[in-house]
Each structure stands twice: as C-alpha cells, then as structure tokens.
Enzyme design. Structure first.
Site, PDB file in Angstrom:
ATOM      1  N   ASP A 209       0.796  -1.228   0.000  1.00  0.00           N
ATOM      2  CA  ASP A 209       0.000   0.000   0.000  1.00  0.00           C
ATOM      3  C   ASP A 209       0.825   1.273   0.000  1.00  0.00           C
ATOM      4  OD1 ASP A 209      -2.730  -0.938  -0.020  1.00  0.00           O
ATOM      5  OD2 ASP A 209      -2.334  -1.762   1.972  1.00  0.00           O
TER       6      ASP A 209
ATOM      7  N   TRP B  23     -11.516   0.378  -7.673  1.00  0.00           N
ATOM      8  CA  TRP B  23     -10.060   0.264  -7.787  1.00  0.00           C
ATOM      9  C   TRP B  23      -9.670  -0.134  -9.216  1.00  0.00           C
ATOM     10  CZ3 TRP B  23      -9.003   2.849  -3.847  1.00  0.00           C
ATOM     11  CH2 TRP B  23      -9.281   2.501  -2.524  1.00  0.00           C
TER      12      TRP B  23
ATOM     13  N   ARG C 159     -16.386  -1.304  -4.168  1.00  0.00           N
ATOM     14  CA  ARG C 159     -15.156  -0.524  -4.154  1.00  0.00           C
ATOM     15  C   ARG C 159     -14.064  -1.217  -4.967  1.00  0.00           C
ATOM     16  NH1 ARG C 159     -14.902   0.395   0.809  1.00  0.00           N
ATOM     17  NH2 ARG C 159     -13.199  -0.910   1.539  1.00  0.00           N
TER      18      ARG C 159
ATOM     19  N   THR D  59     -12.832 -13.597  -2.300  1.00  0.00           N
ATOM     20  CA  THR D  59     -13.094 -12.249  -1.807  1.00  0.00           C
ATOM     21  C   THR D  59     -12.691 -12.176  -0.350  1.00  0.00           C
ATOM     22  OG1 THR D  59     -14.678 -10.425  -1.784  1.00  0.00           O
ATOM     23  CG2 THR D  59     -15.453 -12.543  -0.915  1.00  0.00           C
TER      24      THR D  59
ATOM     25  N   ASP E 110      -7.108  -3.963  -5.361  1.00  0.00           N
ATOM     26  CA  ASP E 110      -6.682  -2.674  -4.810  1.00  0.00           C
ATOM     27  C   ASP E 110      -5.259  -2.316  -5.239  1.00  0.00           C
ATOM     28  OD1 ASP E 110      -8.396  -4.383  -3.264  1.00  0.00           O
ATOM     29  OD2 ASP E 110      -8.360  -2.986  -1.591  1.00  0.00           O
TER      30      ASP E 110
END
Length: 416
Positions: A118, A253, A249, A237, A177
C-alpha cells in the site's frame, strides 16, 4: 540530469497530459461557484478533524461518537495529508498546506516499509502531492524514490505481480486494490529515469487484466497465486459478499487503476479494460438511481436468512467517490457520446455526494467530509461510517473538475 533520464522524460512528455482537456469546458454542467463552494466547505470541515488529530496519528474513521486514529503503518495513513494538499490546491489556504507538511514528518519512515503493497496510497497520495505542489525536490524526491524501491521489492518474477498481503493462509495473494499503487511506480520512473519501476507496474497490470476479471468485466477481489509456479490457485473475496460477487469498491479500484495505467502507458488494452469496467458499473441494474452504489453489486443474492449481513442494503460512498474521480479522467480519453456519458455520470455523482445524506453537516461526523461508507461488511469493520479515503477521492474529483472548468489538463503530474 543523466542521459537515460532525459530520454525517458521526452518519451513521457509525448505520452503526457497536454491533450487531456479537449474542448469540453462548454459541456460542463457544474459551475465554478458550485465546485468552489464544495472545496471551501470541505476545507472548513477538515479543520475540525485537524484540531482533533494528534500530531503523530492519522485519521481513520469516526465511529460510535469517537475519533479513530491509526499509526503511520496503517494503509490509509497517506490519505489525510493527501486530502489536505488537495484542499490547499483548491483553496490556497496556507494553514492546510502547513498541516499537510507537518503530518509528513510522522509518515516519512514508511518509505522503508517493505511489508506492505500500500505504499502508493501511503506515500504517493501524500508525498507525491507535496512534491507536485511545492516543487521541493530535495526534500520529497528521496522519500518517493526510497518508497518506490520498497514497493518494487515485493514484485515476483514467478507470478509477475506485486504481492499484496503477508498475512493469512494465502500462498501469494494479489488484490485488485493493488492496481492503485502502480501510479507510484510509473511516476517515480519518470523522476529517476529508472525504467524498472515502469516495467514492474505494466507487467502487474497485464497479469491482473488476465486473471482478475470475469467475462462481464467485473473483478474478483483476491487472486491467490502459487508463489513457485505463478499459476492461479484460487479466486476469492475478503471484503465482498461472496467469492463470485462484485464488491463495489473493488470495481472502483479496477476502473481507476486501468484508466490511470492507460494514461501512463497509452496501451489500448488498458483503455479498453477501463471502458468495459465502466460499462459494467454504469449499466448495472443494481446501481441506484443516484449513482451511489450499494457496498456490493450482488448484495441481492445474499439469502435473507444470512445473519452475517443484517445491513446488506448499505451504500458505500467511498466507491462513489472513486468512480467519480476515475470517470472524469476516463472522459478525457474517449470521444463523442461515450465521453459525454462518463462526464455526465461523474457530475451526477459529485452533485449527489455534495449534499445530504452523503455530505456531513459542518462540525458533525467527527470532521470528516462524507458519511455512509463501508469498509468491510463481512468482517463487521467500519460499517456505515466516514472513511478517510472517501474524503480523499471526493476532494480529488472536485479538484479535477475545477481544472476542467479552467480549461487545464485534468491530471497534473509530479514531474514538471
């Protein structure tokens, strides 16, 4: 400047953003006054949160009447200073700039964090905006370069992806993401002239395109690879309703990620992917009329007897903010009715996010700008609360729209 850096900069300039604002100003439906009103209101609201935030902590959410903060190592740590930088850009309020730069002091150490994927969220949203707005290359470039090197260390030649998580029973998990962290690598490639970062980003995007999507262009959340062979072990998931559902969401992404990767590479397959993802989202029969999505597009397939989801009809404002920002950019890479549709839908999302029930009243909601987001409903985590990244992408959408109104390119890169 080294020769290879000069050459790469010329290439990037040719692929750049000079042609983004292609005469759409007359088509814009939201006024300068409206956008500025939202930016000024958001700046006023976030100062409430700023007063509550400890110097060494980062806003996470406001839950059960209490502020919730994180350390710098939490994946969301870069969004708050990033939002402050965007609001400074939109209002020229020097207090916001000072608050943003002060916060970076406590975030900088994450440049050495090789235990997370991240770093794009954490460092590019914060230090990237800092570099772009201040031009302080001596102060901010080394942080970004070191951070990009830390992120690149998580790349595997076997899977041809950047590993997402180091926890759980996964062998080599990659989440959708992770597409959002690739901009960090492509931009630092321009800063340094090191094409390795760019190549990693492109390869990850290509691998994700191949393995992460269903025939209808909806995205799985997690792909678990065999770390030794690179083959797909499972498609799962972690935050969606069930493995085959389309977590809202996550689709955001994907949409944002492939729109951005087309900008960075001009590869037509990335543009096509973004267009197909947009079609899935915008034509989905389960997208509400106000275009603020439910937390999962397949929430209706959850059995009414399933006690795990008593609040399955919750909206996710963070997904809508993502969609709005991404669609504004995608409208610049397409033409005719398609471009107009993306722009129109983004405008509707921005307008609806800018009023009740999604926009918080001044002084309420812990100082967060938006309310009614969902972090991870299956984990009963951050359910129907404000989230720092919802604010970030909402403000980003406002700033992008303000640029369009001014006839400027929608994207302003850290490389001048």
């Amino acid at each position: 400047m080294r020769l290879e850096k000069k050459i790469l900069m010329i290439v990037w300039a040719a692929l750049g953003t000079s042609s983004l604002a292609h005469g759409q100003t007359e088509k814009l439906k939201l006024s300068k006054e409206f956008i500025q009103q939202q930016l000024d209101g958001a700046a006023k609201q976030i100062k409430v949160l700023d007063k509550e935030t400890p110097k060494d902590k980062f806003p996470k959410t406001f839950e059960n009447g209490k502020e919730v903060f994180s350390s710098s190592s939490w994946w969301c740590s870069g969004f708050y200073p990033g939002t402050l930088f965007y609001l400074y850009e939109g209002t020229k309020d020097q207090q916001l700039l000072q608050s943003a730069e002060d916060k970076l002091t406590y975030l900088e150490k994450e440049k050495n964090n090789k235990g997370t994927h991240d770093l794009g969220f954490m460092l590019f949203c914060s230090f990237g905006n800092a570099l772009r707005l201040t031009g302080n290359t001596q102060k901010y470039e080394p942080v970004l370069t070191t951070g990009a090197n830390s992120l690149a260390s998580r790349y595997s030649q076997k899977t041809k992806t950047i590993r997402s998580w180091d926890h759980g029973a996964w062998d080599y998990p990659v989440i959708i993401d992770n597409m959002m962290n690739l901009e960090f690598l492509t931009q630092v490639s321009k800063v340094t002239g090191d094409k390795r970062y760019y190549d990693i980003a492109v390869t990850h995007a290509e691998t994700t395109l191949k393995n992460h999507f269903r025939k209808d262009y909806s995205s799985y959340h997690v792909i678990d690879y065999d770390k030794n062979t690179g083959k797909v072990r499972s498609k799962k998931t972690h935050q969606g309703a069930f493995d085959e559902s389309a977590w809202s969401r996550g689709q955001g992404w994907a949409l944002y990620g492939y729109t951005m990767m087309y900008r960075e590479t001009k590869k037509k397959e990335f543009l096509k992917q973004a267009q197909q993802i947009a079609k899935y989202i915008l034509d989905n029969p389960n997208l509400p009329s106000d275009l603020i999505p439910y937390w999962d597009f397949d929430k209706d397939k959850i059995a009414s007897s399933d006690k795990m989801y008593p609040n399955k009809d919750l909206r996710d404002v963070s997904a809508a903010a993502l969609y709005a920002s991404a669609l504004l950019e995608l409208s610049q890479y397409t033409k005719g009715t398609e471009s107009t549709n993306y722009l129109d839908k983004a405008e509707t999302m921005i307008k609806n996010l800018s009023q009740a029930p999604y926009l918080a009243a001044y002084g309420q909601n812990g100082g967060y700008i938006l309310q009614h987001s969902v972090g991870a409903l299956p984990l009963n985590s951050e359910v129907d609360v404000p989230l720092t990244y919802a604010d970030y992408y909402y403000v980003e959408a406002l700033v992008r729209y303000k640029r369009l109104l001014a006839g400027e390119p929608i994207i302003k890169e850290i490389v001048k």
